[in-house]
Design a protein around this motif. Structure first.
Motif, mmCIF file in Angstrom:
data_model
loop_
_atom_site.group_PDB
_atom_site.id
_atom_site.type_symbol
_atom_site.label_atom_id
_atom_site.label_comp_id
_atom_site.label_asym_id
_atom_site.label_seq_id
_atom_site.Cartn_x
_atom_site.Cartn_y
_atom_site.Cartn_z
ATOM 1 N N ILE A 1 0.902 -1.360 0.010
ATOM 2 C CA ILE A 1 -0.037 0.006 0.131
ATOM 3 C C ILE A 1 0.955 1.323 0.082
ATOM 4 C CG2 ILE A 1 -2.136 -1.017 1.124
ATOM 5 C CD1 ILE A 1 -1.169 0.588 3.587
ATOM 6 N N ALA A 2 2.114 1.164 0.223
ATOM 7 C CA ALA A 2 3.180 2.432 0.076
ATOM 8 C C ALA A 2 4.655 1.512 -0.111
ATOM 9 C CB ALA A 2 2.909 3.041 1.500
ATOM 10 N N GLU A 3 5.463 2.303 -0.195
ATOM 11 C CA GLU A 3 6.918 1.747 -0.593
ATOM 12 C C GLU A 3 7.231 0.925 0.653
ATOM 13 O OE1 GLU A 3 8.608 5.565 -1.846
ATOM 14 O OE2 GLU A 3 9.785 4.420 -2.953
ATOM 15 N N GLU A 4 6.964 1.116 1.621
ATOM 16 C CA GLU A 4 7.754 0.327 2.821
ATOM 17 C C GLU A 4 6.397 -0.562 3.729
ATOM 18 O OE1 GLU A 4 8.899 2.802 6.713
ATOM 19 O OE2 GLU A 4 9.957 3.341 4.732
ATOM 20 N N TRP A 5 5.075 -0.398 3.394
ATOM 21 C CA TRP A 5 4.013 -0.992 3.860
ATOM 22 C C TRP A 5 3.427 -1.984 3.173
ATOM 23 C CZ3 TRP A 5 3.833 0.202 8.922
ATOM 24 C CH2 TRP A 5 4.525 1.283 9.730
ATOM 25 N N VAL A 6 2.893 -3.053 3.827
ATOM 26 C CA VAL A 6 2.038 -4.030 3.353
ATOM 27 C C VAL A 6 0.792 -4.196 4.069
ATOM 28 C CG1 VAL A 6 1.968 -6.513 2.916
ATOM 29 C CG2 VAL A 6 3.844 -5.423 2.018
ATOM 30 N N LEU A 7 -0.250 -4.239 3.777
ATOM 31 C CA LEU A 7 -1.444 -4.608 4.293
ATOM 32 C C LEU A 7 -2.067 -6.010 4.262
ATOM 33 C CD1 LEU A 7 -3.715 -3.276 5.962
ATOM 34 C CD2 LEU A 7 -4.980 -2.935 3.897
ATOM 35 N N SER A 8 -2.176 -6.695 5.375
ATOM 36 C CA SER A 8 -2.666 -8.271 5.310
ATOM 37 C C SER A 8 -3.782 -8.309 6.574
ATOM 38 C CB SER A 8 -1.337 -9.042 5.684
ATOM 39 O OG SER A 8 -1.976 -10.619 5.431
ATOM 40 N N ALA A 9 -3.831 -9.496 6.798
ATOM 41 C CA ALA A 9 -4.967 -9.895 7.719
ATOM 42 C C ALA A 9 -4.237 -10.258 9.297
ATOM 43 C CB ALA A 9 -5.778 -11.203 7.408
ATOM 44 N N ALA A 10 -4.657 -9.878 10.225
ATOM 45 C CA ALA A 10 -4.153 -9.962 11.791
ATOM 46 C C ALA A 10 -4.399 -11.473 12.074
ATOM 47 C CB ALA A 10 -4.901 -9.054 12.619
ATOM 48 N N HIS A 11 -5.200 -12.280 11.630
ATOM 49 C CA HIS A 11 -5.227 -13.840 12.087
ATOM 50 C C HIS A 11 -3.938 -14.357 11.663
ATOM 51 C CE1 HIS A 11 -9.186 -14.382 13.967
ATOM 52 N NE2 HIS A 11 -9.650 -13.543 13.338
ATOM 53 N N CYS A 12 -3.312 -14.016 10.458
ATOM 54 C CA CYS A 12 -2.278 -14.881 10.047
ATOM 55 C C CYS A 12 -1.139 -14.564 10.895
ATOM 56 C CB CYS A 12 -1.949 -13.954 8.665
ATOM 57 S SG CYS A 12 -3.103 -14.142 7.258
ATOM 58 N N THR A 13 -1.330 -13.957 12.125
ATOM 59 C CA THR A 13 0.038 -13.882 12.972
ATOM 60 C C THR A 13 -0.436 -15.062 13.933
ATOM 61 O OG1 THR A 13 -1.244 -12.147 14.246
ATOM 62 C CG2 THR A 13 0.279 -11.518 12.540
ATOM 63 N N GLU A 14 -1.701 -15.611 14.025
ATOM 64 C CA GLU A 14 -1.817 -16.572 15.088
ATOM 65 C C GLU A 14 -0.825 -17.932 14.589
ATOM 66 O OE1 GLU A 14 -5.905 -17.440 14.563
ATOM 67 O OE2 GLU A 14 -6.573 -15.504 15.162
#
Ligand SMILES: O=C(O)c1[nH]c2ccc(F)cc2c1NC(=O)[C@H]1C[C@@H]1c1ccccc1
Length: 232
Positions: free
Chosen positions: A31-44
């Motif tokens: 979403i920006a040069e150093e930022w990725v958007l994903s889903a929080a559940h993926c960190t479980e």
């Protein structure tokens, strides 16, 4: 992705693969040069390990030009996310350095106006998630087109039974659908990211359980504030 097809290589240069020990876990997008958007559940179940982010890829394993694995400086789940439901299921990942943008690595704009996407709008979703009910994991990026269904239909007693909030949206899941491993990826409608595939465990490809996405527009203030506060 169930019922879809292999994506044209590098036509979705914003796609990210969130990896642990070289294994794809979830999707995401730049979403920006150093930022990725994903889903929080993926960190479980990652017991505190930090993802690495693969950008510029079509194949997860083959060498490709502009394909590069980035380390993550910070992982920021939305404060409202939790393991009990799909609420606020968003994760921001700050890369250790700005991604090198090129023909294979590009940012995807996200919707900033908080207005529902009209039902029947055909959107597209891509990912490296399972492509069969037997759970086959593809090496290449797959995609599928899906129509948006109204919140009222999605909230029907026989569907998601009033669990879909105004910060979520749904697409039809008859045969063609997202599945495990696609979570965190963007739902793209008319070239703009409108939603993020939720990562709560859900049956795939069953029309009685439509796909659920976290709408992005309601979280613009949070996204902007996190990016502004951590700018290098
Ligand atoms: O994709 C999801 O919905 C999801 N939700 C989660 C929650 C916790 C969590 F620890 C992981 C996930 C996870 N991803 C997965 O299980 C990924 C590992 C599986 C996978 C499927 C297809 C291709 C490659 C790998």
């Amino acid at each position: 992705i169930l019922g879809g097809y292999e994506a044209k290589p590098h036509l979705r240069p914003y796609m990210a693969s969130l990896q642990l020990d070289g294994q794809h876990v979830c999707g995401g997008f730049l979403i920006a040069e150093e930022w990725v958007l994903s889903a929080a559940h993926c960190t479980e179940e990652t017991d505190g390990k930090v993802f690495q982010v693969l950008l510029g890829a079509h194949s997860l394993t083959e060498p490709e030009p502009h394909k590069r694995l980035y380390r993550v400086r910070a992982q920021i789940p939305h404060p409202g996310s939790n393991i009990h439901n799909n609420k606020d299921d968003l994760l921001l990942l700050q890369l250790e350095e700005k991604a090198e943008l090129n023909v294979h690595v590009q940012v995807l704009p996200f919707q900033r106006e908080d207005r529902d996407v009209a039902a029947d709008t055909v959107c597209e979703v891509a990912g490296w998630g399972t492509i069969s009910h037997s759970g086959h994991r593809p090496d290449k990026l797959y995609q599928v087109e899906r129509p948006v269904i109204s919140r009222d239909v999605c909230n029907h007693r026989t569907r998601h039974d009033h669990t879909i909030t105004e910060k979520m949206m749904c697409t039809d899941s008859r045969r063609k659908d997202t599945c495990k491993g696609d979570s965190g990826g963007p739902l793209v409608c008319n070239g703009v990211a409108e939603g993020v595939v939720t990562a709560g465990s859900r049956v795939c490809g069953n029309y009685k359980k439509p796909a659920i996405y976290t709408r992005i527009a309601p979280y613009v203030a949070w996204i902007d504030s996190v990016m502004a506060s951590a700018a290098v």
